[in-house]
Design an enzyme around this catalytic site. Structure first.
Site: not given
Ligand code: GCW
Length: 695
Positions: A284, A358, A380, A386
């Site tokens: 990202e 995610d 993790e 979220e």
């Molecule tokens: O789930 C996504 C989130 C991001 C996050 C990323 C990650 C810290 O939307 O905000 O960034 O994962 O885990 O790196």
């Protein structure tokens, strides 16, 4: 200790369970007010940690049938008892009656001061659960070595995906001002056995490693140390350029290596027990070794070499996917990391999210678990919600955590659970870890709601022992949080145990995932299809059209199933043997596909959405039933949040169904209510100010 008491002194002194005001500050622990009577406690030794352990017992226990003696196993008076501590390692504790100097006593002991502190908290927990201290005989050692909270906290006080207010860390006033809350936070962690804290966001600023910020981190480390907690930092891979003025961050460049070594030495001078680094690289938009055509192992090993002389470790995240890779996003981490098995230094753990996408309300377990036998795999989990309704929706995550820990990777035959991969039992790893993305902020109740505190609690308890049951943990938490009224405890547990499935039902049943709206991830957006990267669009995940829905991850599709051990892959290759809870994750199926219930896929989907909304209504009714039996403050905030959740569950259901109907052209089954608005209305909703978006 003075600081600790000062911090909590502001809390209301009401005992849990009484109908007075209680703002939740004390979490599952007792308020600071000194109990009327306190048991006879003797401490052998005088470390800060032992003093804290004794203070906890004084604060939490009103009486004890026996005098309590606290000390390390090798302390005078205790050494001669020859207690069975050999298998308990550095952090395991033993609490049992013994005769000391001719007098019966309850001994709380372990091989280190931290172990004694954990023993004290275990005795308190046992007593609150109704155990008789005189007959107490408990011993336990953590199954996982690194039990770490990851704070996605930015240096300006904002928290990425944080829904409980600003960051706890006031970087601006550190290192001078050590807010009493820092010690209260550490105390709560220690009560669960959490022994590490990553202070800053994985989307890291290089400034965290600047000299002045190291001093600030050192001040926090000093507060946490007596509670058995180490600090860690997220490292920005390009820091040698940004902070060091180098031209490159290439991990094989000698100058870069020297920079990290010097930086690590500098950190260890300030924080002698610094834990190490957490790294999000080439993910990202974050920099990483791939920018220099080096592997993730090259990057991790460079940092590992820098901290190794100080016994530090590196937690290297496997959460990677690239817009340049047209392959199924769910496959990319495995593709990238699996070939690196055996190439990581001894002090590196690869940190893997529970699922391959995610932190969705439900995901199959990540195929990397069991696939890298030579590498310690750190699990993790996301404690902050979220994708599960932020702080306002009640979703107990103990069941989600339990589901992934119990999942059988079949890597070495039946029973090769994710828990056994993570706790090292499967491959004999000694370096093991579990990380939880924290849900903690400056809100008075720390986690944004009373029931969110249970998710912090569940993470800590499962990190200590990944085989614990989510239901038992829920009961433990509810009893300590609300008191002993069985109706209240049973109600809280009943609500908690069905809450996560309700979220799955109203947001994305039957294996659907990633259907939320863009950026803030608040509310539905299954129609979103115009974002730059294909895998950011919900339409990429559900692939719904007139004929069917779901992501084909079998051989006829992306073949992600082949990343699992053969026994699992075989099961998932066929929709008839795939668990229906994960059906559309792995298969694209016609809307008329026959489900086990005999209903069509479409009818079944609608039934799930309806069930999700109905479950929240039930949760509301159950909570109403304990009105007056829970303090008014926590009761009414929870009731209000449940009302929000009900409204939003309906919104998720209605928006989703309106969209699916626009795609499949079908009507709702008889008896199912029409969406409140038309699809255009749902699509027009905008939430630019939704919390937790970082920047
Ligand atoms: O789930 C996504 C989130 C991001 C996050 C990323 C990650 C810290 O939307 O905000 O960034 O994962 O885990 O790196």
């Amino acid at each position: 200790m003075a600081a600790l008491l000062a911090g909590s002194a502001m809390a209301f002194g009401a005992a849990p369970g009484t109908a007075q005001a209680n703002d939740g500050y004390d979490l599952w622990l007792s308020p600071a007010a000194a109990p009327a009577a306190s048991p006879d406690i003797r401490v052998i030794g005088d470390s800060a940690t032992l003093k804290l352990a004794a203070a906890e017992l004084r604060r939490e226990l009103t009486s004890s049938p026996l005098p309590i003696v606290l000390g390390k196993a090798d302390a005078p008076d205790l050494a001669g008892l020859r207690l069975p501590l050999a298998g308990l390692g550095a952090e395991g504790y033993l609490v049992r009656p013994a005769t000391i100097a001719g007098r019966p006593a309850l001994v709380v002991t372990g091989n280190t001061d931290a172990a004694v502190l954990y023993g004290a908290f275990a005795a308190i927990r046992a007593q609150k659960m109704g155990a008789d201290l005189a007959a107490l005989d408990i011993s336990s050692a953590p199954k996982v070595k690194l039990r770490v909270l990851n704070h996605w906290d930015n240096l300006d006080g904002s928290v990425e995906r944080g829904y409980a207010g600003q960051s706890l860390w006031d970087w601006w006033t550190l290192p001078d001002f050590k807010d009493p809350r820092y010690a209260d936070y550490a105390r709560a962690n220690a009560s669960l056995g959490i022994n590490g804290v990553v202070l800053n966001n994985v989307n890291a600023s290089p400034v965290s490693m600047r000299e002045d910020y190291i001093t600030k981190a050192a001040a926090l480390a000093e507060v946490f140390r007596p509670w058995g907690i180490k600090v860690y930092l997220s490292a920005r891979f390009s820091a040698p350029i940004e902070l060091g003025g180098l031209k490159t961050a290439d991990p094989l460049d000698p100058e870069v290596r020297a920079w990290w070594k010097a930086k690590s030495d500098e950190i260890y001078r300030a924080i002698p027990d610094f834990g190490g680094f957490l790294v999000k690289a080439n993910s990202e938009g974050q920099p990483g070794p791939r920018d220099y055509h080096r592997s993730h192992a090259d990057g991790a090993n460079m940092l590992a070499a820098a901290v190794a002389p100080h016994d530090g470790i590196v937690m290297w995240r496997a959460f990677v996917y690239a817009e340049t890779d047209p392959d199924d996003r769910a496959k990319q981490a495995y593709t990238e990391f699996k070939p690196l098995d055996g190439k990581f230094a001894d002090n590196v753990l690869v940190q893997v999210k529970n699922g391959a996408i995610d932190f969705q309300p439900r995901e199959p377990f990540h195929p990397l678990f069991g696939a890298m036998p030579k590498t310690p795999m750190m699990l993790e989990l996301q404690v902050t919600k979220e994708y599960l309704g932020f702080a306002t929706h009640l979703a107990y995550l103990g069941t989600l955590f339990e589901e992934v820990l119990e999942a059988d990777t079949r890597a070495k035959g039946k029973g090769s659970t994710v828990a056994k991969v993570v706790d090292g039992a499967l491959e004999g790893h000694r370096l093991t870890g579990m990380a939880g993305v924290a849900n903690i902020g400056r809100d008075r109740d720390w986690s944004g709601s009373t029931f969110n505190q249970a998710n912090w609690y569940a993470f800590g308890r499962l990190a200590w022992d990944p085989t614990l049951s989510a239901e038992i943990i829920a009961r433990e938490w509810a009893r300590q949080t609300f008191g002993n009224d069985p109706q209240v405890v049973d109600t809280a547990v009943a609500i908690m145990m069905k809450s996560r499935e309700a979220v799955v039902d109203y947001t994305g049943p039957l294996g659907l995932a990633h259907l939320m709206d863009t950026g803030h991830h608040y509310g539905p957006g299954p129609w979103v299809n115009e974002l730059a990267r294909p895998e950011w669009n919900p339409t990429y995940y559900h692939k719904a059209d007139r004929d069917g829905i779901g992501f084909d991850r079998t051989r006829t599709g992306s073949n992600a199933v082949s990343q699992y051990a053969p026994a699992v892959a075989r099961q998932l290759a066929d929709p008839r043997t795939t668990p229906e809870t994960e059906l559309l994750w792995f298969h694209h199926l016609p809307w008329d596909w026959k489900m086990k219930s005999g209903r069509t896929l479409w009818t079944e989907m609608v039934a799930h959405y309806d069930r999700g909304v109905a479950t929240v209504a039930q949760m509301q009714a159950q909570w109403n039933g304990v009105k007056g039996k829970v303090d008014a403050e926590r009761w009414s905030k929870t009731a209000t949040y449940l009302a929000i959740q009900h409204r939003e569950a309906r919104w998720w259901r209605d928006a989703s169904l309106a969209y699916w109907m626009s795609v499949n052209g079908r009507a709702l089954p008889a008896g199912s209510a029409a969406p409140e608005h038309d699809l255009a209305w749902y699509k027009a909703q905008r939430f630019p100010l939704a919390p937790g978006q970082g920047h």
